[in-house]
Design a protein around this motif. Structure first.
Motif, PDB file in Angstrom:
ATOM      1  N   ALA A  57      36.209  44.892  33.760  1.00  0.00           N
ATOM      2  CA  ALA A  57      37.429  45.605  33.362  1.00  0.00           C
ATOM      3  C   ALA A  57      37.104  46.941  32.712  1.00  0.00           C
ATOM      4  CB  ALA A  57      38.251  44.736  32.414  1.00  0.00           C
ATOM      5  N   LEU A  58      36.046  46.973  31.925  1.00  0.00           N
ATOM      6  CA  LEU A  58      35.655  48.221  31.266  1.00  0.00           C
ATOM      7  C   LEU A  58      35.116  49.242  32.263  1.00  0.00           C
ATOM      8  CD1 LEU A  58      33.908  46.759  28.094  1.00  0.00           C
ATOM      9  CD2 LEU A  58      36.055  48.043  28.145  1.00  0.00           C
ATOM     10  N   GLU A  59      34.530  48.775  33.346  1.00  0.00           N
ATOM     11  CA  GLU A  59      33.942  49.684  34.339  1.00  0.00           C
ATOM     12  C   GLU A  59      35.022  50.314  35.218  1.00  0.00           C
ATOM     13  OE1 GLU A  59      30.868  51.709  36.295  1.00  0.00           O
ATOM     14  OE2 GLU A  59      30.798  50.476  34.462  1.00  0.00           O
ATOM     15  N   PHE A  60      36.025  49.521  35.607  1.00  0.00           N
ATOM     16  CA  PHE A  60      37.058  50.006  36.526  1.00  0.00           C
ATOM     17  C   PHE A  60      38.309  50.379  35.743  1.00  0.00           C
ATOM     18  CE2 PHE A  60      34.251  47.451  39.097  1.00  0.00           C
ATOM     19  CZ  PHE A  60      34.077  48.240  40.227  1.00  0.00           C
ATOM     20  N   GLN A  61      38.294  51.571  35.176  1.00  0.00           N
ATOM     21  CA  GLN A  61      39.419  52.031  34.366  1.00  0.00           C
ATOM     22  C   GLN A  61      40.608  52.455  35.232  1.00  0.00           C
ATOM     23  OE1 GLN A  61      38.206  54.828  31.331  1.00  0.00           O
ATOM     24  NE2 GLN A  61      36.189  53.894  31.178  1.00  0.00           N
ATOM     25  N   ARG A  62      40.340  52.718  36.496  1.00  0.00           N
ATOM     26  CA  ARG A  62      41.426  53.091  37.416  1.00  0.00           C
ATOM     27  C   ARG A  62      41.256  52.301  38.710  1.00  0.00           C
ATOM     28  NH1 ARG A  62      45.023  53.146  39.812  1.00  0.00           N
ATOM     29  NH2 ARG A  62      46.595  54.694  40.337  1.00  0.00           N
ATOM     30  N   PRO A  63      41.797  51.069  38.773  1.00  0.00           N
ATOM     31  CA  PRO A  63      41.577  50.201  39.936  1.00  0.00           C
ATOM     32  C   PRO A  63      42.304  50.721  41.175  1.00  0.00           C
ATOM     33  CG  PRO A  63      43.175  49.227  38.461  1.00  0.00           C
ATOM     34  CD  PRO A  63      42.639  50.427  37.752  1.00  0.00           C
ATOM     35  N   SER A  64      41.765  50.369  42.333  1.00  0.00           N
ATOM     36  CA  SER A  64      42.381  50.759  43.606  1.00  0.00           C
ATOM     37  C   SER A  64      43.589  49.876  43.892  1.00  0.00           C
ATOM     38  CB  SER A  64      41.361  50.612  44.735  1.00  0.00           C
ATOM     39  OG  SER A  64      41.028  49.252  44.926  1.00  0.00           O
ATOM     40  N   LYS A  65      44.393  50.311  44.873  1.00  0.00           N
ATOM     41  CA  LYS A  65      45.563  49.523  45.274  1.00  0.00           C
ATOM     42  C   LYS A  65      45.135  48.185  45.882  1.00  0.00           C
ATOM     43  CE  LYS A  65      48.623  53.473  46.043  1.00  0.00           C
ATOM     44  NZ  LYS A  65      49.470  54.215  47.017  1.00  0.00           N
ATOM     45  N   ILE A  66      43.988  48.188  46.558  1.00  0.00           N
ATOM     46  CA  ILE A  66      43.488  46.934  47.154  1.00  0.00           C
ATOM     47  C   ILE A  66      43.154  45.927  46.059  1.00  0.00           C
ATOM     48  CG2 ILE A  66      41.633  45.898  48.499  1.00  0.00           C
ATOM     49  CD1 ILE A  66      41.488  48.467  50.120  1.00  0.00           C
ATOM     50  N   LEU A  67      42.460  46.401  45.012  1.00  0.00           N
ATOM     51  CA  LEU A  67      42.105  45.511  43.906  1.00  0.00           C
ATOM     52  C   LEU A  67      43.361  45.002  43.213  1.00  0.00           C
ATOM     53  CD1 LEU A  67      40.099  44.160  42.017  1.00  0.00           C
ATOM     54  CD2 LEU A  67      39.937  46.297  40.730  1.00  0.00           C
ATOM     55  N   MET A  68      44.332  45.864  42.988  1.00  0.00           N
ATOM     56  CA  MET A  68      45.578  45.439  42.337  1.00  0.00           C
ATOM     57  C   MET A  68      46.293  44.388  43.187  1.00  0.00           C
ATOM     58  SD  MET A  68      45.938  47.012  39.417  1.00  0.00           S
ATOM     59  CE  MET A  68      47.682  47.116  39.034  1.00  0.00           C
ATOM     60  N   GLY A  69      46.297  44.597  44.498  1.00  0.00           N
ATOM     61  CA  GLY A  69      46.926  43.630  45.388  1.00  0.00           C
ATOM     62  C   GLY A  69      46.226  42.281  45.353  1.00  0.00           C
ATOM     63  N   CYS A  70      44.897  42.294  45.352  1.00  0.00           N
ATOM     64  CA  CYS A  70      44.121  41.038  45.291  1.00  0.00           C
ATOM     65  C   CYS A  70      44.387  40.298  43.987  1.00  0.00           C
ATOM     66  CB  CYS A  70      42.632  41.340  45.439  1.00  0.00           C
ATOM     67  SG  CYS A  70      42.140  41.878  47.088  1.00  0.00           S
ATOM     68  N   LEU A  71      44.444  41.045  42.897  1.00  0.00           N
ATOM     69  CA  LEU A  71      44.689  40.409  41.601  1.00  0.00           C
ATOM     70  C   LEU A  71      46.100  39.844  41.525  1.00  0.00           C
ATOM     71  CD1 LEU A  71      42.918  42.878  39.144  1.00  0.00           C
ATOM     72  CD2 LEU A  71      42.198  40.586  39.790  1.00  0.00           C
ATOM     73  N   LEU A  72      47.061  40.555  42.075  1.00  0.00           N
ATOM     74  CA  LEU A  72      48.428  40.054  42.081  1.00  0.00           C
ATOM     75  C   LEU A  72      48.515  38.761  42.887  1.00  0.00           C
ATOM     76  CD1 LEU A  72      51.354  40.507  41.264  1.00  0.00           C
ATOM     77  CD2 LEU A  72      51.634  41.949  43.298  1.00  0.00           C
ATOM     78  N   PHE A  73      47.800  38.707  44.008  1.00  0.00           N
ATOM     79  CA  PHE A  73      47.756  37.493  44.820  1.00  0.00           C
ATOM     80  C   PHE A  73      47.102  36.347  44.047  1.00  0.00           C
ATOM     81  CE2 PHE A  73      45.452  34.813  47.921  1.00  0.00           C
ATOM     82  CZ  PHE A  73      46.544  34.318  48.627  1.00  0.00           C
ATOM     83  N   ALA A  74      45.979  36.639  43.355  1.00  0.00           N
ATOM     84  CA  ALA A  74      45.264  35.601  42.597  1.00  0.00           C
ATOM     85  C   ALA A  74      46.132  35.039  41.479  1.00  0.00           C
ATOM     86  CB  ALA A  74      43.971  36.183  42.022  1.00  0.00           C
ATOM     87  N   ILE A  75      46.844  35.913  40.764  1.00  0.00           N
ATOM     88  CA  ILE A  75      47.689  35.444  39.664  1.00  0.00           C
ATOM     89  C   ILE A  75      48.849  34.603  40.194  1.00  0.00           C
ATOM     90  CG2 ILE A  75      49.184  36.168  37.763  1.00  0.00           C
ATOM     91  CD1 ILE A  75      47.496  38.675  37.509  1.00  0.00           C
TER      92      ILE A  75
END
Length: 593
Positions: A502-520
């Motif tokens: 989380a500290l490394e990716f201060q500005r996540p991509s749309k793909i990462l946000m989509g994957c996280l939304l799916f996981a949650i």
């Protein structure tokens, strides 16, 4: 089911009384320690608020719960005032008073944090706002389910350890008004200070509750956010990411709303780290003590981790690595020097508090098993309470052998190089119904963060930087792989990975946000299904038939004025309000005597 009544304790009263006298002395020290802790948590020697040094002190309220509950449990146990297995409201009332005081005093800081987050949220793009809002909906849903499940009595299948010994043994000690070894239980020789500290809150209600675990769950979330916010100096996307990683983690989600103590241990480590960073001495010492002495294997594992971490550090220094980073931030020499001074100041207090917290349990383990940390090396030293060659001693050794061989090899697929490579995938996905060879599948967010974490670690090596948090995770993981390989022991290093990524990716991509939304969303559905059968159920309607029988027998036992022990067939006696004895050996849980 009950099979009879015994008029007296299986151990002689003389032996028990001697040990209780030792325990009474320890309890006197504990009362002093509580007074000192309460004084030092509010004021330091200069008359300033120590909590003011820590801008996120509300997150440390669970620590206060332990500090209040532990001495009160000893007082109620040894005084015999909780001989029916129900504790007074003293610990609960004292904790609530302190909690309300802290929250009220920090109200300005809390409001300021919300305003800061609101300002940050308004600065986002439309896509990011929608993604964050949807994540918040699922996270809030998980939070509500966790809250509801935490309000129910213990009854779930995954609460086996709680029913087996966390709750059962602490309640039996209250009923017996004695700290002497319960001869049929191998777990009673374990380190159990966290259990003792939480017991005054567990048994204050009609049925054993798990509300303290919910408070620690909230504290864990706050600590994670606070650590990320500290290292980023402000609210950034990293805060959202660490929350998304955690609430999307299937492994952690299985224990949301349960009576298990693994998330409590995660809280203690992160709270200890946070207190160390903010130089809050008393909180650090207490959190370090409760974490270190939470379970018998923790001191052993922690010692190994510190030794190997020191070896890695000096080897990298010898290889020419100069910069030291902990979680993305370079540690300057002044900070490292101040850390050494801070730790030296904590040594004496740590030892004194350890004597109070761990001393009675180590003493009991030495007396009965001849080892300071049962089940490791029983018979290493002389033991006066159980003679070698007896049925009781053979049973004790049998329990140790079972844990060190059968239990250790129950989980995982092996310890070869090939097994090591394969386990990174196998530990994440189900293969045996909803479980796998490692017990709980860690889930999708683990797979999402694994690659980035390894990339961060290798990048630090390429840049010749000593990434302390990364190496801590690696060593922790390796000690786990050589141990039991049960996935729940990875909860802590996995949270550290969440923080590092989380500290490394201060500005996540749309793909990462989509994957996280799916996981949650998937984790929300999984948690909702797991607790769906308990909807609109309360009290006796939700507990198991065997526990309902214990409740009914307890009422009859107390109303009739009955005395003596009741023979029972299982160690899961958290709902029993009478003294229990088990005659039939069942290793490793139940010993012969």
């Amino acid at each position: 089911m009950p099979s009879g009544i015994m008029p007296s304790h299986p151990h002689s009263h003389g032996k028990r009384k001697g040990f209780c006298e030792i325990s009474s002395s320890a309890a006197g020290i504990l009362v002093w320690y509580l007074l000192v802790f309460n004084h030092c948590c509010v004021f330091n020697l200069e008359g300033r608020y120590i909590f003011k040094k820590n801008p996120i002190n509300v997150a440390h309220l669970p620590t206060l719960m332990l500090a209040i509950g532990y001495p009160i449990y000893w007082a109620e146990m040894l005084s015999g005032r909780a001989s029916t297995g129900v504790t007074s409201a003293a610990a609960t009332v004292v904790f609530l008073v302190f909690a309300l005081f802290v929250i009220f005093r920090e109200r300005t800081s809390i409001i300021g944090a919300f305003e800061e987050f609101n300002a940050w949220f308004r600065s986002l793009t439309t896509f990011d706002r929608i993604a964050c809002a949807l994540m918040a909906v699922f996270i809030f849903g998980i939070f509500l389910i966790t809250c509801y499940a935490s309000a129910l009595p213990i009854h779930l299948q995954q609460e086996g350890d709680a029913l087996n010994y966390h709750y059962s043994l602490t309640r039996q000690h209250l009923i017996l008004a004695s700290f002497a070894h319960i001869p049929w239980s191998a777990f009673d020789l374990f380190l159990l200070p966290v259990d003792f500290a939480l017991a005054p809150y567990w048994f204050v209600t009609q049925f054993p509750n798990k509300i303290p675990q919910f408070i620690f769950f909230v504290g864990l979330v706050l600590i994670m956010v606070s650590l990320v916010r500290h290292w980023q100096k402000k609210i950034t996307f990293s805060v959202v990411l660490v929350l998304a990683f955690f609430f999307g983690s299937h492994g952690h989600g299985i224990q949301f709303g349960t009576a298990m103590l693994d998330l409590v241990n995660c809280y203690l480590f992160l709270a200890m780290l946070n207190s160390f960073i903010h130089r809050v001495q008393w909180l650090f010492m207490i959190e370090a003590c409760f974490y270190l002495w939470a379970k018998p294997f923790v001191p052993v594992q922690s010692g190994m981790i510190l030794v190997f971490l020191a070896v890695v550090f000096f080897l990298l220094k010898y290889a020419g690595f100069k910069d030291v980073i902990f979680a993305g931030n370079k540690l300057d020499p002044t900070w490292i020097k101040e850390s050494g001074i801070f730790l030296r100041k904590c040594v004496l207090g740590f030892i004194l508090i350890s004597v109070c917290i761990a001393g009675p349990f180590i003493g009991k383990s030495l007396l009965y098993a001849g080892t300071p940390l049962f089940p490791f090396a029983p018979g290493l030293l002389s033991h006066h309470q159980i003679a070698e060659g007896t049925k009781a001693w053979d049973s004790l050794r049998g329990a140790t052998d079972y844990w060190m061989t059968v239990t250790r090899n129950t989980y995982g697929n092996g310890r070869s190089i090939i097994d090591f490579v394969q386990h990174f995938w196998c530990v994440a996905v189900p293969s045996q119904g909803v479980n796998n060879e490692f017990d709980y599948p860690l889930g999708l967010t683990y797979l999402i963060v694994l690659g980035p974490f390894l990339w961060i670690l290798f990048k630090s090596i390429k840049e010749r930087k000593i990434f302390m948090l990364g190496w801590l995770v690696v060593i922790f993981w390796l000690t786990w792989f050589q141990g039991s390989q049960q996935s729940r022991w990875l909860f802590l290093p996995l949270i550290l990975i969440f923080i590092a990524v989380a500290l490394e990716f201060q500005r996540p991509s749309k793909i990462l946000m989509g994957c996280l939304l799916f996981a949650i969303s998937i984790n929300f559905i999984s948690i909702a299904r797991a607790h769906s059968s308990d909807i609109r159920k309360f009290g006796q309607n939700v507990i198991r038939p065997s526990d309902r029988e214990l409740v009914h027998d307890s009422v009859r036992y107390i109303k009739s004025g009955q005395k003596g022990f009741i023979e029972w067939s299982t160690p899961e006696v958290a709902y029993a309000r009478f003294p229990v004895v088990i005659r039939e050996e069942s290793l490793p849980n139940v010993l012969a005597f």
